[in-house]
Design an enzyme around this catalytic site. Structure first.
Site, mmCIF file in Angstrom:
data_model
loop_
_atom_site.group_PDB
_atom_site.id
_atom_site.type_symbol
_atom_site.label_atom_id
_atom_site.label_comp_id
_atom_site.label_asym_id
_atom_site.label_seq_id
_atom_site.Cartn_x
_atom_site.Cartn_y
_atom_site.Cartn_z
ATOM 1 N N SER A 85 -9.521 0.280 7.465
ATOM 2 C CA SER A 85 -8.982 0.251 6.109
ATOM 3 C C SER A 85 -8.457 -1.092 5.631
ATOM 4 O O SER A 85 -8.050 -1.208 4.472
ATOM 5 C CB SER A 85 -7.881 1.307 5.968
ATOM 6 O OG SER A 85 -8.420 2.596 6.130
ATOM 7 N N SER A 144 -9.086 2.622 3.267
ATOM 8 C CA SER A 144 -8.152 3.283 2.373
ATOM 9 C C SER A 144 -7.307 2.318 1.545
ATOM 10 O O SER A 144 -6.678 2.724 0.575
ATOM 11 C CB SER A 144 -7.222 4.205 3.184
ATOM 12 O OG SER A 144 -6.464 3.489 4.119
ATOM 13 N N LYS A 189 0.844 -1.196 0.000
ATOM 14 C CA LYS A 189 0.000 0.000 0.000
ATOM 15 C C LYS A 189 0.880 1.247 0.000
ATOM 16 O O LYS A 189 1.946 1.279 0.634
ATOM 17 C CB LYS A 189 -0.902 -0.037 1.226
ATOM 18 C CG LYS A 189 -1.896 1.101 1.345
ATOM 19 C CD LYS A 189 -2.765 0.897 2.583
ATOM 20 C CE LYS A 189 -3.680 2.051 2.872
ATOM 21 N NZ LYS A 189 -4.502 1.831 4.079
#
Length: 470
Positions: A180, A156, A81
């Site tokens: 997330s 996210s 990520k």
């Protein structure tokens, strides 16, 4: 509805990460073939999904051409990520407010992730600084759901969720400061375990928080992939302050006492989500678990206000850090949600010490619940994945925040308390979108959640995108 996936008859096939690692070790497929297949799949689905933040294809091919064989997942492709440092790759935190530059070294979590043998093929897109539950940046563009590209992939960790669901890679990094890991798992039909606070290492900037909301983890398509990752991570980075997870390979024998809560701190979930949650509770009863229904979570009513105040402080801090670190930082390129949170922080700094104190006290309430119940079941989200635009970060801050609080109503609690929680793809909406069911437990009880997840996966196998009608 248009499904977007890349499953096919190549080196990746329908393998989950464990099966792919075994195929590589046996010589059935080579690391080079696997990486090439992953790159081809990424290039096939990314134009529709927009989940790619940075491509490291040449680097991945070079690594695959000289495989070390070290680590259980040796040769298996993955993503990191884009809020976690990987040496030689930029870390942009889901924004374009400065010029990308390569990180000088791997972050602490990256060393664990790649130490398990995984090969990073790039970095995945996310909402700006991770503040929204949907990645819809005005210039970077929205990350779309592979089950229906008119809808959000969650956030996210949006790009990670979209790519794993679409078959580009079998496992990808995600982290969770307010849901997330679990939100994109729920939106994309994946397994997403947010571990206990301290279970996995955090990069330096995340360790500085007054309350460490963020935990690292992965999103996967199978329970065994998640269990295997945490087993391998524990071998690399053992934690003596928590009970070990160990090697969880199947359902547990213990029958659990389960609390079912369909109402969040501030609202009841949608009627559809309530019915699906109660069906999951019924499945638990069929499996012999003892289920009791509670009216609401045992958390003070000021929790949401306090959490938003703390969330706003993080936005304010991120802007200040970015301004110091990047000479070309352009605040005008930030979205309205980030800027609105920062304004909220400035206006309410005097209220923050009391908010932090109250948030730290929430654990007392959930600890009492854990004395009575082994596991708590809730929906992961209050509604199915909304359409792109519902959480448009260019809209007025108050609108975005109200909609965000309304939808992401269940997950932030565990970030504050530090308790583990897992989202499982046990249901679908009437429109065919994945719906997550969330199970939480006391701190250190990830093994219990994984055992239950195995049992539910066997009893009600999840729908696969490649098998369902578009």
């Amino acid at each position: 509805m248009r499904h977007v996936h890349a499953f096919g008859d190549d080196a990746l096939g329908d393998f989950d990460a464990v099966a792919l690692a075994q195929a590589i070790k046996s010589g059935k497929v080579s690391p080079a073939e696997v990486v090439d297949a992953a790159i081809a799949r990424i290039e096939a689905v990314n134009p529709a999904l927009n989940g790619l933040a940075y491509r490291a294809f040449d680097r991945a091919r070079a690594e695959a051409s000289k495989p070390s064989g070290a680590g259980f997942f040796a040769g298996v492709p993955t993503f990191v990520k884009d809020n976690t440092d990987v040496a030689g790759m930029p870390t942009m935190h889901g924004t374009d407010a400065w010029t990308p530059r390569p990180a000088p070294a791997d972050g602490d979590f990256t060393r664990v992730l790649l130490g398990s043998g995984l090969t990073a093929v790039g970095k995945t897109q996310m909402s700006e600084y991770g503040f929204s539950g949907s990645a819809e940046h005005p210039r970077i563009g929205p990350v779309r759901n592979p089950w229906n590209t008119d809808h959000t992939a969650g956030a996210s960790s949006s790009g990670s969720g979209a790519f794993v669901a679409a078959g580009a890679v079998p496992i990808a990094h995600a982290n969770d400061g307010g849901g997330s890991i679990r939100i994109p798992a729920a939106c994309n039909g994946l397994v997403g375990l947010k571990p206990s606070r301290g279970r996995l290492p955090l990069d330096k900037d995340m360790r500085k928080m007054p309350i460490r909301l963020v935990t690292n983890g992965v999103v996967t398509r199978s329970v065994r992939d998640t269990a295997a990752f945490f087993r391998e991570a524990e071998r690399i980075w053992p934690v003596r302050k928590l009970p070990p997870i160990g090697d969880v390979q199947g359902p547990g024998k213990q029958r659990l006492k389960v609390a079912v809560i369909t109402r969040s701190i501030q609202r009841e979930c949608s009627r559809e989500l309530r019915e699906l949650t109660l069906k999951t509770a019924g499945l638990l009863e069929e499996l012999g678990h003892h289920v009791e229904h509670l009216e609401k979570p045992p958390v003070p009513s000021n929790f949401v206000t306090d959490f938003v105040s703390y969330w706003a402080l993080l936005a304010f801090g991120q802007i200040q850090v970015s301004r110091r670190e990047f000479a070309d930082f352009d605040r005008a390129r930030l979205d309205n949600l980030t800027l609105g949170l920062a304004r909220h922080a400035r206006r309410n700094l005097h209220r923050l010490p009391l908010a932090v104190m109250r948030l730290r006290g929430v654990r007392r309430h959930t600890a009492r619940l854990a004395q009575t119940y082994d596991v708590v079941l809730t929906p992961t989200l209050a509604d199915p994945p909304p359409p792109i635009g519902h959480l448009d970060p260019t809209a007025e801050y108050e609108q975005v925040m109200d909609r965000l609080k309304d939808w992401v109503a269940y997950t932030p609690l565990h970030n504050v308390t530090g308790e583990p929680a897992i989202s499982l793809p046990l249901a679908q909406s009437a429109d065919g979108l994945p719906v997550g069911m969330m199970f939480s437990a006391d701190i250190g009880q990830e093994a219990r959640l994984l055992e239950l997840a195995y049992e539910l996966e066997e009893a009600r196998p999840w729908v696969r995108i490649q098998d369902s009608a578009a």
